[in-house]
Enzyme design. Structure first.
Site, PDB file in Angstrom:
ATOM      1  N   ARG A  51       0.802  -1.230   0.000  1.00 43.20           N
ATOM      2  CA  ARG A  51       0.000   0.000   0.000  1.00 43.20           C
ATOM      3  C   ARG A  51       0.829   1.271   0.000  1.00 43.20           C
ATOM      4  NH1 ARG A  51      -2.892  -3.534   1.556  1.00 43.20           N
ATOM      5  NH2 ARG A  51      -1.089  -4.056   2.750  1.00 43.20           N
ATOM      6  N   THR A  52       1.792   1.338   0.898  1.00 47.34           N
ATOM      7  CA  THR A  52       2.476   2.626   1.052  1.00 47.34           C
ATOM      8  C   THR A  52       3.204   2.985  -0.241  1.00 47.34           C
ATOM      9  OG1 THR A  52       2.689   2.185   3.395  1.00 47.34           O
ATOM     10  CG2 THR A  52       4.050   3.947   2.512  1.00 47.34           C
ATOM     11  N   LYS A  80      25.227  -3.743  -2.209  1.00 43.43           N
ATOM     12  CA  LYS A  80      26.684  -3.655  -2.427  1.00 43.43           C
ATOM     13  C   LYS A  80      27.362  -2.916  -1.286  1.00 43.43           C
ATOM     14  CE  LYS A  80      26.148  -3.182  -7.434  1.00 43.43           C
ATOM     15  NZ  LYS A  80      26.305  -2.182  -8.515  1.00 43.43           N
ATOM     16  N   ARG A 101      11.395   4.058   2.974  1.00 40.49           N
ATOM     17  CA  ARG A 101      11.077   3.107   4.051  1.00 40.49           C
ATOM     18  C   ARG A 101      12.335   2.311   4.352  1.00 40.49           C
ATOM     19  NH1 ARG A 101       6.016  -0.882   4.389  1.00 40.49           N
ATOM     20  NH2 ARG A 101       5.115   1.086   5.040  1.00 40.49           N
ATOM     21  N   HIS A 129       5.510   6.131  11.369  1.00 42.66           N
ATOM     22  CA  HIS A 129       4.954   5.953  10.019  1.00 42.66           C
ATOM     23  C   HIS A 129       3.981   7.110   9.779  1.00 42.66           C
ATOM     24  CE1 HIS A 129       3.521   4.279   6.414  1.00 42.66           C
ATOM     25  NE2 HIS A 129       3.294   3.033   6.771  1.00 42.66           N
TER      26      HIS A 129
END
Ligand code: NCD
Length: 306
Positions: A51-52, A80, A101, A129
């Site tokens: 969703r986000t 890396k 995120r 959030h």
């Protein structure tokens, strides 16, 4: 230039303006269809999301802008060994705004320090959030008609659930908001929120273990998933995961106007049979998430639409 790390980065008045804008976007989608033409949003997702990430991307596309990014650390140079600071310096040359995120608490904050574009925290570990909170506030304001005078039940994983942590911080700024914190002993709200946010602001709250005891009192029940990825061992997760299951039988204890919210994804904590109940608004909530992210992008990019 502004970033969004926590819901407290905006005043209550600014949040109202963002929600008003989201409301206007919902009514007049076409008016905003070209507002971000020529602009790019980068989605830097080091942790899984449906969703986000997709609602950010849909939001930018609805505004006529473009999107680029990655959806897992493995598919980026993080694999890396590149640092967040280096990644953001480079992304600043490619995009106009970014949503990040990260599994580590504070990573988006590190990004802000090196970024020359607005950074939005799209979830950092078990911490915050804020854009889910904007979504939750808009949902409550739209469907309840107010953000004050509410008794709110927060149920499930209150320890690791970052959506709950951000939502509490945001809601304590409204008048006469009470909380009932429903969780097993092991998943209680962390002290730094109970003491530093609830107690410090003289907010009325109680902690209970049984959901059915709390239901009759609630204007709103905010269900959450047990955050499997933040547990140290599988055994504890398995013991906790089905602690709460909201089903039709349990809902008999709730009032006729009690809204049921959930940031999603749902695992087992709400039975599918509840989805058809008019009080269940979690899929509507996901839709509000697109409007509010559109409003947020416009605000941070300082784009005015007349
Ligand atoms: C939440 C999250 O990522 O914290 N999901 C979301 O963004 N809607 C809730 C969760 O994952 O349980």
């Amino acid at each position: 230039m502004r970033h969004l790390m926590s819901p407290l980065d905006f005043t209550v008045e600014e949040l109202d303006q963002i929600m008003d804008l989201a409301g206007d976007i919902e009514k007049h989608r076409e008016k905003y269809a070209h507002a971000c033409e020529g602009k790019k949003l980068a989605t830097l997702f080091y942790e899984p999301s449906t969703r986000t990430r997709l609602s950010f991307e849909a939001a930018m596309m609805n505004l006529g802008g473009n999107v680029l990014g990655f959806s897992s650390a493995n598919s980026s140079s993080a694999a890396k060994g590149e640092s967040v600071s280096d990644t953001i310096r480079m992304i600043s040359c490619y995009a106009d705004i970014c949503a990040m995120r990260h599994p580590k608490e504070g990573a988006p904050m590190v990004a802000c320090a090196k970024s020359s574009i607005p950074v939005i925290n799209a979830g950092d570990g078990g911490h915050q959030h804020p854009t889910q909170t904007l979504t939750d506030l808009l949902t409550i304001r739209s469907l309840k008609g107010r953000l004050n005078n509410l008794t709110i039940g927060l149920c499930g994983d209150l320890k690791f659930g970052r959506t709950v942590h951000s939502l509490i911080r945001a809601l304590v700024r409204y008048e006469n908001v009470r909380f009932i914190l429903i969780s097993p002993e092991e998943l209680r709200l962390p002290d730094y929120i109970r003491d530093d946010v609830l107690r410090r602001n003289n907010i009325e709250f109680k902690e209970v273990i049984r959901m059915d005891e709390a239901l009759p009192e609630l204007d709103l029940l905010y269900m959450t998933r047990v955050q499997k990825e933040r547990f140290f061992n599988e055994e504890d997760y398995v013991r906790m995961k089905d602690f709460y299951i909201l089903d039709k039988e349990k809902l008999k204890h709730a009032g006729p106007d009690m809204l049921i919210l959930h940031p999603l994804p749902r695992v087992n904590e709400i039975a599918v049979e509840v989805d058809d109940d008019p009080r269940a608004v979690y899929f509507k909530q996901a839709q509000y998430g697109v409007y509010v992210r559109m409003a947020l992008i416009l605000t941070l990019l300082e784009v005015k639409v007349c």
